[in-house]
Motif scaffolding. Structure first.
Motif, mmCIF file in Angstrom:
data_model
loop_
_atom_site.group_PDB
_atom_site.id
_atom_site.type_symbol
_atom_site.label_atom_id
_atom_site.label_comp_id
_atom_site.label_asym_id
_atom_site.label_seq_id
_atom_site.Cartn_x
_atom_site.Cartn_y
_atom_site.Cartn_z
ATOM 1 N N GLN A 105 11.762 10.895 2.080
ATOM 2 C CA GLN A 105 12.048 10.483 0.704
ATOM 3 C C GLN A 105 12.791 9.151 0.651
ATOM 4 O O GLN A 105 12.576 8.363 -0.269
ATOM 5 C CB GLN A 105 12.881 11.557 -0.005
ATOM 6 C CG GLN A 105 12.131 12.824 -0.298
ATOM 7 C CD GLN A 105 11.210 12.686 -1.492
ATOM 8 O OE1 GLN A 105 11.342 11.805 -2.321
ATOM 9 N NE2 GLN A 105 10.246 13.580 -1.579
ATOM 10 N N ASP A 106 13.660 8.895 1.625
ATOM 11 C CA ASP A 106 14.474 7.673 1.591
ATOM 12 C C ASP A 106 13.837 6.495 2.333
ATOM 13 O O ASP A 106 14.449 5.441 2.450
ATOM 14 C CB ASP A 106 15.878 7.946 2.131
ATOM 15 C CG ASP A 106 15.892 8.458 3.563
ATOM 16 O OD1 ASP A 106 14.803 8.640 4.166
ATOM 17 O OD2 ASP A 106 16.989 8.696 4.085
ATOM 18 N N PHE A 107 12.608 6.645 2.804
ATOM 19 C CA PHE A 107 11.922 5.534 3.472
ATOM 20 C C PHE A 107 11.391 4.595 2.396
ATOM 21 O O PHE A 107 10.554 4.978 1.578
ATOM 22 C CB PHE A 107 10.784 6.046 4.360
ATOM 23 C CG PHE A 107 10.167 4.975 5.201
ATOM 24 C CD1 PHE A 107 10.730 4.623 6.421
ATOM 25 C CD2 PHE A 107 9.028 4.306 4.787
ATOM 26 C CE1 PHE A 107 10.172 3.628 7.204
ATOM 27 C CE2 PHE A 107 8.457 3.308 5.561
ATOM 28 C CZ PHE A 107 9.032 2.969 6.766
ATOM 29 N N LYS A 108 11.881 3.390 2.381
ATOM 30 C CA LYS A 108 11.559 2.453 1.304
ATOM 31 C C LYS A 108 10.741 1.253 1.748
ATOM 32 O O LYS A 108 10.375 0.416 0.913
ATOM 33 C CB LYS A 108 12.843 1.947 0.627
ATOM 34 C CG LYS A 108 13.704 3.051 0.052
ATOM 35 C CD LYS A 108 12.984 3.836 -1.012
ATOM 36 C CE LYS A 108 13.892 4.899 -1.605
ATOM 37 N NZ LYS A 108 13.179 5.954 -2.260
ATOM 38 N N ASP A 109 10.412 1.131 3.029
ATOM 39 C CA ASP A 109 9.637 -0.004 3.519
ATOM 40 C C ASP A 109 8.146 0.271 3.280
ATOM 41 O O ASP A 109 7.362 0.430 4.209
ATOM 42 C CB ASP A 109 9.935 -0.243 5.005
ATOM 43 C CG ASP A 109 9.304 -1.528 5.510
ATOM 44 O OD1 ASP A 109 8.927 -2.389 4.681
ATOM 45 O OD2 ASP A 109 9.158 -1.657 6.744
ATOM 46 N N LEU A 110 7.807 0.350 1.999
ATOM 47 C CA LEU A 110 6.445 0.669 1.568
ATOM 48 C C LEU A 110 6.064 -0.266 0.431
ATOM 49 O O LEU A 110 6.940 -0.779 -0.275
ATOM 50 C CB LEU A 110 6.379 2.123 1.071
ATOM 51 C CG LEU A 110 6.652 3.217 2.099
ATOM 52 C CD1 LEU A 110 6.940 4.547 1.407
ATOM 53 C CD2 LEU A 110 5.472 3.348 3.050
ATOM 54 N N PRO A 111 4.778 -0.457 0.196
ATOM 55 C CA PRO A 111 4.364 -1.284 -0.948
ATOM 56 C C PRO A 111 4.872 -0.702 -2.274
ATOM 57 O O PRO A 111 5.074 0.512 -2.407
ATOM 58 C CB PRO A 111 2.837 -1.239 -0.881
ATOM 59 C CG PRO A 111 2.527 -0.913 0.552
ATOM 60 C CD PRO A 111 3.644 -0.019 1.011
ATOM 61 N N ALA A 112 5.040 -1.564 -3.247
ATOM 62 C CA ALA A 112 5.609 -1.171 -4.540
ATOM 63 C C ALA A 112 4.812 -0.051 -5.212
ATOM 64 O O ALA A 112 5.399 0.857 -5.808
ATOM 65 C CB ALA A 112 5.694 -2.385 -5.456
ATOM 66 N N ASP A 113 3.473 -0.094 -5.121
ATOM 67 C CA ASP A 113 2.682 0.946 -5.788
ATOM 68 C C ASP A 113 2.929 2.327 -5.174
ATOM 69 O O ASP A 113 2.994 3.330 -5.888
ATOM 70 C CB ASP A 113 1.193 0.602 -5.805
ATOM 71 C CG ASP A 113 0.574 0.500 -4.419
ATOM 72 O OD1 ASP A 113 1.266 0.079 -3.468
ATOM 73 O OD2 ASP A 113 -0.621 0.835 -4.289
ATOM 74 N N ILE A 114 3.108 2.395 -3.871
ATOM 75 C CA ILE A 114 3.387 3.667 -3.200
ATOM 76 C C ILE A 114 4.768 4.178 -3.612
ATOM 77 O O ILE A 114 4.930 5.370 -3.924
ATOM 78 C CB ILE A 114 3.270 3.525 -1.668
ATOM 79 C CG1 ILE A 114 1.810 3.260 -1.296
ATOM 80 C CG2 ILE A 114 3.817 4.767 -0.961
ATOM 81 C CD1 ILE A 114 1.585 2.923 0.157
ATOM 82 N N LEU A 115 5.743 3.305 -3.663
ATOM 83 C CA LEU A 115 7.083 3.702 -4.111
ATOM 84 C C LEU A 115 7.037 4.200 -5.558
ATOM 85 O O LEU A 115 7.714 5.179 -5.906
ATOM 86 C CB LEU A 115 8.065 2.551 -3.958
ATOM 87 C CG LEU A 115 8.359 2.124 -2.514
ATOM 88 C CD1 LEU A 115 9.234 0.876 -2.499
ATOM 89 C CD2 LEU A 115 9.012 3.258 -1.735
ATOM 90 N N GLN A 116 6.223 3.562 -6.395
ATOM 91 C CA GLN A 116 6.074 4.010 -7.782
ATOM 92 C C GLN A 116 5.427 5.394 -7.847
ATOM 93 O O GLN A 116 5.848 6.236 -8.648
ATOM 94 C CB GLN A 116 5.253 3.003 -8.588
ATOM 95 C CG GLN A 116 5.983 1.716 -8.869
ATOM 96 C CD GLN A 116 5.079 0.661 -9.493
ATOM 97 O OE1 GLN A 116 3.856 0.732 -9.418
ATOM 98 N NE2 GLN A 116 5.704 -0.342 -10.103
ATOM 99 N N HIS A 117 4.414 5.622 -7.041
ATOM 100 C CA HIS A 117 3.752 6.935 -7.026
ATOM 101 C C HIS A 117 4.729 8.025 -6.597
ATOM 102 O O HIS A 117 4.793 9.099 -7.217
ATOM 103 C CB HIS A 117 2.550 6.931 -6.084
ATOM 104 C CG HIS A 117 1.467 6.007 -6.486
ATOM 105 N ND1 HIS A 117 0.525 5.552 -5.589
ATOM 106 C CD2 HIS A 117 1.155 5.426 -7.671
ATOM 107 C CE1 HIS A 117 -0.313 4.742 -6.207
ATOM 108 N NE2 HIS A 117 0.045 4.655 -7.468
#
Length: 175
Positions: A122-134
């Motif tokens: 849940q706290d992994f944030k090194d992802l593209p913005a759209d994935i974080l939004q999903h």
């Protein structure tokens, strides 16, 4: 669940070999939950549908004998609950799920279901913005309906209305 709301999609992975064990664990793919849990999940699903999405369910109630088999494959409590203690799945109060769009295509969440690694946390944030939004859409909407995520899996949510149901070994009938 399907008798309560037929618009959920089911992809009960442990009823297939398409899971982290590579073995079929359930004789058939069904989703059972405690009644209050199911009712709140249906309410969350209604909200997702208004936004153009649907819930796809990967796992719901899990008989404790299956928990032992999963533990044999991955004896790591970050990803598989210790079967002698039991999990919220073994109590009918947890769901593994994702969101799909109007065509039934899964929203990108950064990893597949049952990926055991930091990228699924849940706290992994090194992802593209759209994935974080999903992920945020999934988590924040489910929180409104009393479901809490666990730290290590973006797909796992526990019912959290202060009710710890008893552990169950019941295996359902496939007829």
């Amino acid at each position: 669940m399907m008798t309560l709301d037929s618009t959920f999609l089911l992809d009960i992975r442990y009823a297939t070999t398409n899971n982290f064990t590579g073995e079929q664990m359930y004789d058939c793919g069904k989703c059972y939950l405690r009644e209050p849990v199911a009712e709140l999940l249906i309410e969350a699903h209604k909200e997702f549908k208004k936004a153009g999405y649907r819930i796809k369910l990967f796992d719901c109630y899990r008989p404790r004998p299956i928990q032992y088999k999963l533990w044999e494959s991955v004896p790591d409590p970050r990803y598989v609950a210790r079967p002698w203690k039991g999990s919220v799945h073994n109590r009918g109060g947890a769901v593994d799920l994702t969101l799909v769009d109007s065509t039934g295509k899964e929203l990108e969440m950064g990893t597949p279901y049952d990926f055991f690694g930091e990228r699924a946390h849940q706290d992994f944030k090194d992802l593209p913005a759209d994935i974080l939004q999903h992920r945020s859409l999934l988590t924040e909407t489910l929180r409104k309906y009393h479901f809490s995520p666990i730290r290590t899996e973006w797909w796992h949510f526990d019912y959290n209305k202060n009710k710890l149901y008893p552990l169950s070994d019941l295996v359902w009938d496939c007829n």
